[in-house]
Design a protein around this motif. Structure first.
Motif, PDB file in Angstrom:
ATOM      1  N   ILE A 152       0.532  -5.836 -14.779  1.00  0.00           N
ATOM      2  CA  ILE A 152       1.083  -4.716 -14.025  1.00  0.00           C
ATOM      3  C   ILE A 152       2.396  -5.137 -13.369  1.00  0.00           C
ATOM      4  N   ALA A 153       3.388  -4.276 -13.425  1.00  0.00           N
ATOM      5  CA  ALA A 153       4.662  -4.513 -12.751  1.00  0.00           C
ATOM      6  C   ALA A 153       4.751  -3.643 -11.507  1.00  0.00           C
ATOM      7  N   THR A 154       5.468  -4.122 -10.520  1.00  0.00           N
ATOM      8  CA  THR A 154       5.677  -3.350  -9.298  1.00  0.00           C
ATOM      9  C   THR A 154       6.991  -3.766  -8.659  1.00  0.00           C
ATOM     10  N   GLY A 155       7.320  -3.122  -7.565  1.00  0.00           N
ATOM     11  CA  GLY A 155       8.494  -3.473  -6.781  1.00  0.00           C
ATOM     12  C   GLY A 155       8.241  -3.111  -5.334  1.00  0.00           C
ATOM     13  N   PHE A 156       8.893  -3.838  -4.434  1.00  0.00           N
ATOM     14  CA  PHE A 156       8.774  -3.564  -3.004  1.00  0.00           C
ATOM     15  C   PHE A 156      10.107  -3.018  -2.516  1.00  0.00           C
ATOM     16  N   PRO A 157      10.134  -1.781  -2.028  1.00  0.00           N
ATOM     17  CA  PRO A 157      11.406  -1.155  -1.651  1.00  0.00           C
ATOM     18  C   PRO A 157      12.168  -1.992  -0.624  1.00  0.00           C
ATOM     19  N   TYR A 158      13.468  -2.139  -0.855  1.00  0.00           N
ATOM     20  CA  TYR A 158      14.297  -2.900   0.084  1.00  0.00           C
ATOM     21  C   TYR A 158      14.531  -2.133   1.384  1.00  0.00           C
ATOM     22  N   ARG A 159      14.741  -0.823   1.267  1.00  0.00           N
ATOM     23  CA  ARG A 159      15.220  -0.057   2.406  1.00  0.00           C
ATOM     24  C   ARG A 159      14.117   0.299   3.393  1.00  0.00           C
ATOM     25  N   VAL A 160      12.930   0.621   2.878  1.00  0.00           N
ATOM     26  CA  VAL A 160      11.860   1.118   3.738  1.00  0.00           C
ATOM     27  C   VAL A 160      10.625   0.249   3.542  1.00  0.00           C
ATOM     28  N   ARG A 161      10.187  -0.375   4.611  1.00  0.00           N
ATOM     29  CA  ARG A 161       9.031  -1.259   4.538  1.00  0.00           C
ATOM     30  C   ARG A 161       7.846  -0.706   5.327  1.00  0.00           C
ATOM     31  N   ASN A 162       7.924   0.582   5.716  1.00  0.00           N
ATOM     32  CA  ASN A 162       6.847   1.125   6.540  1.00  0.00           C
ATOM     33  C   ASN A 162       5.563   1.386   5.748  1.00  0.00           C
ATOM     34  N   HIS A 163       5.613   1.261   4.409  1.00  0.00           N
ATOM     35  CA  HIS A 163       4.395   1.388   3.589  1.00  0.00           C
ATOM     36  C   HIS A 163       3.934   0.034   3.058  1.00  0.00           C
ATOM     37  N   LEU A 164       4.490  -1.027   3.616  1.00  0.00           N
ATOM     38  CA  LEU A 164       4.220  -2.351   3.060  1.00  0.00           C
ATOM     39  C   LEU A 164       2.747  -2.726   3.114  1.00  0.00           C
ATOM     40  N   ASP A 165       2.081  -2.456   4.242  1.00  0.00           N
ATOM     41  CA  ASP A 165       0.663  -2.813   4.357  1.00  0.00           C
ATOM     42  C   ASP A 165      -0.165  -2.117   3.287  1.00  0.00           C
ATOM     43  N   SER A 166       0.134  -0.833   3.069  1.00  0.00           N
ATOM     44  CA  SER A 166      -0.596  -0.077   2.061  1.00  0.00           C
ATOM     45  C   SER A 166      -0.311  -0.607   0.660  1.00  0.00           C
ATOM     46  N   GLN A 167       0.957  -0.921   0.393  1.00  0.00           N
ATOM     47  CA  GLN A 167       1.287  -1.433  -0.939  1.00  0.00           C
ATOM     48  C   GLN A 167       0.659  -2.792  -1.192  1.00  0.00           C
ATOM     49  N   LEU A 168       0.597  -3.630  -0.170  1.00  0.00           N
ATOM     50  CA  LEU A 168      -0.047  -4.928  -0.337  1.00  0.00           C
ATOM     51  C   LEU A 168      -1.547  -4.762  -0.587  1.00  0.00           C
ATOM     52  N   ALA A 169      -2.160  -3.774   0.070  1.00  0.00           N
ATOM     53  CA  ALA A 169      -3.582  -3.513  -0.167  1.00  0.00           C
ATOM     54  C   ALA A 169      -3.814  -3.020  -1.587  1.00  0.00           C
ATOM     55  N   ILE A 170      -2.921  -2.169  -2.073  1.00  0.00           N
ATOM     56  CA  ILE A 170      -3.018  -1.686  -3.459  1.00  0.00           C
ATOM     57  C   ILE A 170      -2.874  -2.856  -4.429  1.00  0.00           C
ATOM     58  N   THR A 171      -1.874  -3.704  -4.178  1.00  0.00           N
ATOM     59  CA  THR A 171      -1.634  -4.848  -5.053  1.00  0.00           C
ATOM     60  C   THR A 171      -2.838  -5.784  -5.085  1.00  0.00           C
ATOM     61  N   ALA A 172      -3.419  -6.036  -3.914  1.00  0.00           N
ATOM     62  CA  ALA A 172      -4.598  -6.909  -3.849  1.00  0.00           C
ATOM     63  C   ALA A 172      -5.765  -6.311  -4.629  1.00  0.00           C
ATOM     64  N   ALA A 173      -5.960  -4.995  -4.499  1.00  0.00           N
ATOM     65  CA  ALA A 173      -7.060  -4.336  -5.213  1.00  0.00           C
ATOM     66  C   ALA A 173      -6.828  -4.373  -6.721  1.00  0.00           C
ATOM     67  N   LEU A 174      -5.580  -4.202  -7.149  1.00  0.00           N
ATOM     68  CA  LEU A 174      -5.271  -4.264  -8.576  1.00  0.00           C
ATOM     69  C   LEU A 174      -5.487  -5.669  -9.128  1.00  0.00           C
ATOM     70  N   LEU A 175      -5.140  -6.678  -8.326  1.00  0.00           N
ATOM     71  CA  LEU A 175      -5.295  -8.054  -8.781  1.00  0.00           C
ATOM     72  C   LEU A 175      -6.758  -8.442  -8.969  1.00  0.00           C
ATOM     73  N   LYS A 176      -7.650  -7.738  -8.322  1.00  0.00           N
ATOM     74  CA  LYS A 176      -9.068  -8.004  -8.521  1.00  0.00           C
ATOM     75  C   LYS A 176      -9.539  -7.553  -9.905  1.00  0.00           C
ATOM     76  N   GLU A 177      -8.774  -6.640 -10.516  1.00  0.00           N
ATOM     77  CA  GLU A 177      -9.165  -6.077 -11.810  1.00  0.00           C
ATOM     78  C   GLU A 177      -8.239  -6.517 -12.943  1.00  0.00           C
ATOM     79  N   ALA A 178      -6.938  -6.627 -12.644  1.00  0.00           N
ATOM     80  CA  ALA A 178      -5.942  -6.881 -13.688  1.00  0.00           C
ATOM     81  C   ALA A 178      -5.749  -8.375 -13.927  1.00  0.00           C
ATOM     82  N   GLU A 179      -5.014  -8.676 -14.984  1.00  0.00           N
ATOM     83  CA  GLU A 179      -4.694 -10.076 -15.276  1.00  0.00           C
ATOM     84  C   GLU A 179      -3.712 -10.643 -14.265  1.00  0.00           C
ATOM     85  N   ASP A 180      -2.634  -9.880 -13.989  1.00  0.00           N
ATOM     86  CA  ASP A 180      -1.619 -10.372 -13.060  1.00  0.00           C
ATOM     87  C   ASP A 180      -0.669  -9.231 -12.704  1.00  0.00           C
TER      88      ASP A 180
END
Length: 267
Positions: A152-180
């Motif tokens: 899975i590919a993703t990106g972390f927005p440079y300008r707005v980081r107010n969703h960072l906690d949510s995006q990190l939680a999504i990434t962690a949940a995906l990593l439990k299922e995906a290869e990388d």
């Protein structure tokens, strides 16, 4: 619109790519401005966009143009959407991963798209209803049946980081299922790689239309789907996009829905 529109966009992308490559050994001397916090534009971005606009204006003088650097010019149902250098941060640091993205959007839907990687001389093209191609070779999304073994590919927005906690939680949940998970720095190329089956899925919040229009069309014409974090199809007005083959995109959307804030889901 006939397919020659793709040829015009490809020619414009290659011309911009030549400018980008020409300045690669002079990066330290480039004029760079910070448009917003952590959002940089270089002299090369502006020169490349001007070259693209010149090519498009020559062929389609009545079409509207929306460029990341120059903004909107003209009005009408047909708008060329341009990101002259997607991956500016990579480029300025000498990281060899960036692209030119050009799409023709009709009433909010991309109908022609080009993503060009000038370093690898890889030209991704798509026309609505006519398939997606890499250097004239037909491409298809991967055949992964779900997240197991998926890249899975993703990106972390440079300008707005107010969703960072949510995006990190999504990434962690995906990593439990995906290869990388990969974070490579060019949304347009991430989507092109989904279309070519190099990665199985992609998600990112906070994109602009020029980041995703051409790449999204590539995904759809390669047999995949794209939509917002809540699973609504089409270019997301929120800029929060999910893309992949049908099964991977559905699995990603389910995990995103369980971990994203209501604001990210647009509910």
């Amino acid at each position: 619109m006939p397919r020659p529109a793709v040829n015009v966009a490809a020619r414009a992308a290659r011309s911009a790519g030549n400018i980008i490559l020409r300045y690669m050994n002079r990066i330290e001397g480039l004029a760079v401005v910070e448009k917003q916090r952590m959002d940089f534009a270089s002299e090369v971005d502006r020169l490349a966009e001007a070259e693209i606009v010149k090519e498009l204006r020559r062929a389609y003088p009545t079409h509207a143009i929306l460029g990341e650097e120059s903004g909107q010019t003209g009005k009408g149902p047909l708008t060329w959407v341009i990101d002259p250098l997607d991956g500016t941060h990579n480029y300025l640091r000498g990281i060899p991963h960036f692209s030119v993205s050009i799409a023709l959007v009709e009433k909010g839907e991309p109908v022609y798209g080009v993503v060009f990687d000038p370093l690898r001389d890889e030209l991704f093209t798509a026309s609505k209803g006519d398939g997606a191609y890499l250097n004239d070779r037909r491409i298809r999304v991967g055949k992964r049946e779900g997240l197991s073994g998926a890249l899975i590919a993703t990106g972390f927005p440079y300008r707005v980081r107010n969703h960072l906690d949510s995006q990190l939680a999504i990434t962690a949940a995906l990593l439990k299922e995906a290869e990388d998970v990969r974070r490579m720095g060019s949304a347009a190329l991430d989507l092109a790689y989904v279309a070519a089956g190099r990665v199985d899925g992609y998600f990112e919040p906070g994109l602009s239309v020029w980041d995703m229009a051409a790449g999204a069309l590539l995904v759809r014409e390669a047999g995949g789907v794209y939509g917002d974090f809540a699973g609504r199809e089409g270019l997301p007005e929120s800029g929060n996009i999910v893309a992949g083959n049908h099964k991977v995109a559905a699995a990603m959307t389910e995990i995103i829905g369980a971990n994203a804030t209501p604001r990210l889901l647009g509910v």
